[in-house]
Design a protein around this motif. Structure first.
Motif, PDB file in Angstrom:
ATOM      1  N   CYS A 162     -12.221  14.665   9.399  1.00 40.26           N
ATOM      2  CA  CYS A 162     -13.202  13.991   8.556  1.00 40.26           C
ATOM      3  C   CYS A 162     -12.514  13.422   7.303  1.00 40.26           C
ATOM      4  O   CYS A 162     -11.808  14.151   6.602  1.00 40.26           O
ATOM      5  CB  CYS A 162     -14.277  15.001   8.156  1.00 40.26           C
ATOM      6  SG  CYS A 162     -15.468  14.331   6.997  1.00 40.26           S
TER       7      CYS A 162
ATOM      8  N   VAL B  54     -13.840  12.708   4.611  1.00 36.16           N
ATOM      9  CA  VAL B  54     -14.493  13.188   3.385  1.00 36.16           C
ATOM     10  C   VAL B  54     -14.032  14.618   3.072  1.00 36.16           C
ATOM     11  O   VAL B  54     -13.642  14.926   1.944  1.00 36.16           O
ATOM     12  CB  VAL B  54     -16.036  13.142   3.521  1.00 36.16           C
ATOM     13  CG1 VAL B  54     -16.711  13.595   2.237  1.00 36.16           C
ATOM     14  CG2 VAL B  54     -16.493  11.750   3.941  1.00 36.16           C
ATOM     15  N   CYS B  55     -14.067  15.517   4.097  1.00 37.16           N
ATOM     16  CA  CYS B  55     -13.773  16.935   3.810  1.00 37.16           C
ATOM     17  C   CYS B  55     -12.588  17.474   4.626  1.00 37.16           C
ATOM     18  O   CYS B  55     -12.261  18.654   4.522  1.00 37.16           O
ATOM     19  CB  CYS B  55     -15.020  17.779   4.054  1.00 37.16           C
ATOM     20  SG  CYS B  55     -15.464  17.869   5.799  1.00 37.16           S
TER      21      CYS B  55
ATOM     22  N   CYS C  95     -18.420  16.471  11.539  1.00 42.35           N
ATOM     23  CA  CYS C  95     -17.704  17.680  11.097  1.00 42.35           C
ATOM     24  C   CYS C  95     -18.732  18.772  10.819  1.00 42.35           C
ATOM     25  O   CYS C  95     -19.935  18.516  10.837  1.00 42.35           O
ATOM     26  CB  CYS C  95     -16.873  17.385   9.848  1.00 42.35           C
ATOM     27  SG  CYS C  95     -17.899  17.097   8.395  1.00 42.35           S
TER      28      CYS C  95
ATOM     29  N   ASN D  40     -19.523  20.013   8.132  1.00 41.48           N
ATOM     30  CA  ASN D  40     -20.276  19.760   6.900  1.00 41.48           C
ATOM     31  C   ASN D  40     -21.298  18.633   7.060  1.00 41.48           C
ATOM     32  O   ASN D  40     -21.877  18.176   6.068  1.00 41.48           O
ATOM     33  CB  ASN D  40     -19.316  19.434   5.756  1.00 41.48           C
ATOM     34  CG  ASN D  40     -18.491  20.649   5.373  1.00 41.48           C
ATOM     35  OD1 ASN D  40     -19.004  21.771   5.362  1.00 41.48           O
ATOM     36  ND2 ASN D  40     -17.217  20.446   5.089  1.00 41.48           N
TER      37      ASN D  40
ATOM     38  N   HIS E 107     -20.882  15.443   7.941  1.00 50.68           N
ATOM     39  CA  HIS E 107     -20.478  14.034   7.810  1.00 50.68           C
ATOM     40  C   HIS E 107     -20.342  13.463   9.215  1.00 50.68           C
ATOM     41  O   HIS E 107     -19.740  14.102  10.079  1.00 50.68           O
ATOM     42  CB  HIS E 107     -19.144  13.920   7.066  1.00 50.68           C
ATOM     43  CG  HIS E 107     -19.156  14.587   5.722  1.00 50.68           C
ATOM     44  ND1 HIS E 107     -18.289  15.591   5.371  1.00 50.68           N
ATOM     45  CD2 HIS E 107     -19.968  14.402   4.655  1.00 50.68           C
ATOM     46  CE1 HIS E 107     -18.552  15.995   4.144  1.00 50.68           C
ATOM     47  NE2 HIS E 107     -19.578  15.286   3.673  1.00 50.68           N
TER      48      HIS E 107
HETATM   49 ZN   LIG Z   1     -16.719  16.214   6.612  1.00 50.85          ZN
END
Ligand SMILES: [Zn+2]
Ligand SMILES: C[S@@+](CC[C@H](N)C(=O)[O-])C[C@H]1O[C@@H](n2cnc3c(N)ncnc32)[C@H](O)[C@@H]1O
Length: 266
Positions: A4, A6-7, A19, A21, A23
């Motif tokens: 991901c 983002v994370c 993911c 989380n 996203h």
């Molecule tokens: Zn993520």
């Protein structure tokens, strides 16, 4: 396999990659996934533009870069990279080298990453056996130590990301234009032409295993000459009048000269 943007957690799924989380990223119709967050885009159309990409595709379709692709495959075949995990083409453009490697090494999983979405779209359409993502070479959406090898052909690469994604023994093959590559175009375009600067290939944490040169002469007709100019910085460098004169030539003999540097992660 992708992570991901983002994370940095692993992504899983088929038509939608997600993911833990939450996203999520849709897989495009052509099969690639766009992992370049909108806030990381430095322009509306990052990377090469569509005109350059189309010219690069036409040039590759003629097969004139095949000696380079063959030499890359020969070098990689002699390394431990092939058994050790996927092979990543970083800055893959419209996918020619990734596609060539996929055909040449059918047992190896081949990945391609480029920041230009239009390049990745063309690549994914043409080479369905390769997994492509839109992403930056400066934030590669792959886990630490998860690839066996990285190739970078005339494209930027970040040392930190090479150090991160390649485990010890992993292979980095970097292809750069040799100093006299396309010398006659330089002579035609510049009042006082100079050879290409030899690019530094040393990367901290890697040892240089070998340096090879691939060189041959290309007889280009007018259309191929125009495409080669369009796909390179020659499209906008040099003197405009000289460029127009060059593009009127019916044919040209071009020096194709590449340096292949093979580095091993320590
Ligand atoms: Zn993520
Ligand atoms: C000269 S082209 C070479 C493309 C391909 N390797 C080939 O030889 O056909 C350079 C490529 O790098 C891509 N690029 C530029 N900056 C990048 C970045 N930060 N991350 C990923 N790709 C990038 C461009 O979009 C372009 O496709």
């Amino acid at each position: 396999m992708w992570t991901c943007p983002v994370c940095q957690q692993p992504l899983s799924g088929c038509s939608v990659l997600q993911c833990d989380n939450g996203h999520s990223f849709d897989r495009a119709r052509e099969g690639y996934v766009n992992l370049l967050p909108a806030n990381k885009k430095r322009s509306l159309e990052p990377g090469d533009n569509a005109t350059m990409i189309a010219a690069r595709r036409r040039v590759h379709e003629t097969g004139v870069y095949q000696p380079l692709a063959e030499s890359m495959a020969t070098l990689l075949a002699d390394t431990a990279a092939l058994g050790a995990g996927p092979l990543l083409d970083l800055g893959c453009g419209e996918g020619y080298y990734a596609g060539y490697l996929a055909e040449h090494f059918p047992a190896v999983s081949i990945l391609g990453v480029d920041m230009a979405k239009s390049a990745v779209r063309l690549a994914a359409k043409r080479y369905p056996g390769v997994e492509f993502a839109v992403a930056s070479a400066f934030a590669v959406p792959l886990a630490a130590g998860s690839v066996g090898g990285v190739v970078s052909v005339f494209a930027p690469a970040a040392h930190e990301e090479l150090q991160r994604v390649l485990p010890a023994g992993g292979v980095y093959l970097k292809v750069t234009p040799a100093p006299m590559h396309l010398w006659s175009l330089r002579e035609a375009l510049y009042a006082s032409p100079r050879p290409h600067a030899e690019e530094a290939v040393l990367v901290p944490g890697f040892s240089l295993a070998s340096t090879n040169t691939v060189s041959f002469t290309l007889s280009a007709d007018q259309a191929l000459l125009a495409d080669i100019v369009t796909m390179t910085p020659f499209a906008y460098r040099g003197q405009r009048e000289k460029r127009l004169l060059l593009l009127q030539r019916k044919s040209a003999q071009l020096e194709m000269m590449f340096t292949l540097s093979l580095l091993i992660r320590e």
